[in-house]
Write an enzyme that holds these catalytic residues in place. Structure first.
Site, PDB file in Angstrom:
ATOM      1  N   SER B 126      34.249  -7.854  36.647  1.00  0.00           N
ATOM      2  CA  SER B 126      34.521  -8.944  37.585  1.00  0.00           C
ATOM      3  C   SER B 126      33.669  -8.806  38.832  1.00  0.00           C
ATOM      4  CB  SER B 126      36.000  -8.877  37.969  1.00  0.00           C
ATOM      5  OG  SER B 126      36.247  -9.605  39.139  1.00  0.00           O
ATOM      6  N   TYR B 150      41.977  -3.802  42.037  1.00  0.00           N
ATOM      7  CA  TYR B 150      41.427  -4.404  40.815  1.00  0.00           C
ATOM      8  C   TYR B 150      39.910  -4.207  40.750  1.00  0.00           C
ATOM      9  CZ  TYR B 150      40.304  -8.372  37.640  1.00  0.00           C
ATOM     10  OH  TYR B 150      39.832  -9.182  36.642  1.00  0.00           O
TER      11      TYR B 150
END
Lengths: 324, 324
Positions: B126, B150
């Protein structure tokens, strides 16, 4: 302030212990020193209590044992070196990443339990987090694309440390040490070992093998600078890092030829003649993936200080190691 | 070719399954498809056998169970989303990093045991691996300094994957997906959920909350582009990555205002009126740490293709999700 040093029996660890015993921390008093390593560290004479512990951080329960010491400041210098991490893949990942993460988890768990100020962790990372191709001088925004297991492990530990810090489980930072030169003592399994060997062995009247071409450029700091970096990091207000807790440190960029020139200038031609070129493709391949020069602007702005030049690094070795 | 998809019941997972069932892989035949997720994936009708497995990769033994399937190609899409990883610190680190590392270890262990060709792993990373301050458009050499758990977890997985690949335990790469927009279905716990919500809900005649200012700029790809990226990555000769196995993908950079303009242009003013600004400081703080634009030069050169513009992204959603 209660200080814990992991990897206290290593070369930098011992020099850090000596510095703490003789001069303390920059702006805090040491109330107790705990030394931890895989071999039993030697206790120095000191004005404060010193506790020595032998253990393997990668073993179950060890991280918790250390966290329960409730130290205020942790220097995490424990590591499998680059050559060994490359040869023994599982050992490297287990002893470097898994063990460091376990330490961070155990300290975070402790922070959740006790109400005291969370400790500060200074982690000794490495320029091996970088991988080519490089710019001429690597800036502070350059990506980590390590080309060695050791570098990948250090880069992961940096990321985990930063996130645990961001969440307030502890304070801290990662300092990306230049290659330490001149390392005293014997060669080790690090692929970078020869950078010290070609200075140290000749100065001790011994032959030294040079496994790479003299055009190879690399990035150096003396052991005393490294200790200075660690102490400065321990004293630094990490708010100044603005969320980027891994820092390229200042150093000296020079070629092997310039290393040899500095040795010649300090010790003469007869000493230099003890360096024997014996090309080693394996070492060359590892060293080729390493960076050559850095801008280190952020670190300089934050007050980290490097050696003046490679001649100063050679003289530093003679002063600290040969004059005793 | 035996293909395993982790996270097969997720939004991208299901679209990838559909693509494999209808068109196969770019240059290889699918002989079997194994779908794995924390909820039981639905088996599609297909010309090849499809096996569905329910399991939690972070549980002991699961990684080994998957490795023993001896798949040739693994799409690793399983992840705790950004909002949840931020709220539940331990869950995020355990389910994202620890579970992924266990998978890589189990596959490496399998490679050591069997003599067949090591599998290829495509990991969906990501743009959350990045953290500010940024350049106007982030280039391919920009550092990973994530400001979310994350992002830190994704960055660590990338590093571990790259080193296991370098050592030949498997082949593979990490693709840093732009924020997927328009996500079909319901809002999820990702902090980025609203970027889809402000298009999706109005198009479905429902009110949508906008938690940030319209000047916020972000980086998008449609779900169909994301599937295209994964299939292109599976087909790519990873030698072309020259050791840098994490790749910024191409996307569409636009502001929330431009998103809304595209919606207005496609669906009209009455639809746009369903967007209600309700500032949310928590979401804003997370989104502020995200990048806004990328050059994605490497990925474009390697043949990865983005959506044309945000209007195309809106039309894509209408075509794929609303016309059925």
């Amino acid at each position: 302030m209660k200080v814990l040093i992991l990897g206290a029996a290593g070369m930098i660890g011992r020099k850090l212990v000596n510095a703490l015993v003789s001069s303390g921390l920059p702006n805090a008093a040491v109330s107790k020193l705990v030394l931890y390593d895989i071999v039993m560290p030697q206790a120095p004479e000191a004005d404060f209590p010193v506790q020595c512990l032998k253990g393997d951080l990668s073993e179950s329960g060890e991280a918790g044992r250390l966290a329960e010491l409730d130290c205020d400041l942790v220097f995490h210098l424990a590591s499998i070196v680059s050559g060994e991490a490359e040869t023994d893949f599982d050992l490297g990942w287990n002893s470097n990443l898994r063990a460091s993460w376990a330490l961070f988890e155990a300290i975070a768990e402790r922070t959740r339990k006790v109400s005291s100020e969370p400790p500060k962790i200074i982690f000794s990372s490495s320029i091996a987090v970088f991988g080519g191709p490089y710019d001429a001088a690597i800036d502070d925004e350059f990506l980590c694309a390590p080309q060695s297991s050791y570098g990948a492990q250090k880069a992961c530990i940096e990321l985990i440390l930063a996130d645990y810090c961001r969440k307030g489980f502890f304070d801290g930072m990662s300092v990306r040490l230049p290659t330490i030169c001149v390392r005293p003592g014997k060669p080790n399994l690090a692929a970078s070992s020869f950078f010290s060997g070609i200075i140290r062995e000749p100065l001790n009247g011994q032959e030294a093998l040079l496994p790479v071409e003299t055009s190879v450029r690399h990035w150096f700091a003396s052991p005393e600078s490294a200790v200075g970096f660690l102490l400065h990091a321990a004293d630094l207000d990490t708010q100044k890092l603005e969320g980027r807790r891994a820092l390229n440190l200042p150093g000296v960029s020079c070629t092997v030829e310039e290393q040899i020139e500095a040795l010649r200038s300090v010790a003469g031609e007869d000493v230099v003649k003890l360096i024997k070129p014996v090309p080693d493709a394996r070492i060359r391949a590892i060293v080729d993936a390493w960076p050559e020069d850095f801008t280190a602007k952020r670190a300089l702005k934050l007050g980290f200080k490097a050696d003046d030049n490679f001649e100063a690094i050679v003289r530093n070795y003679i002063d600290k190691e040969l004059s005793n």
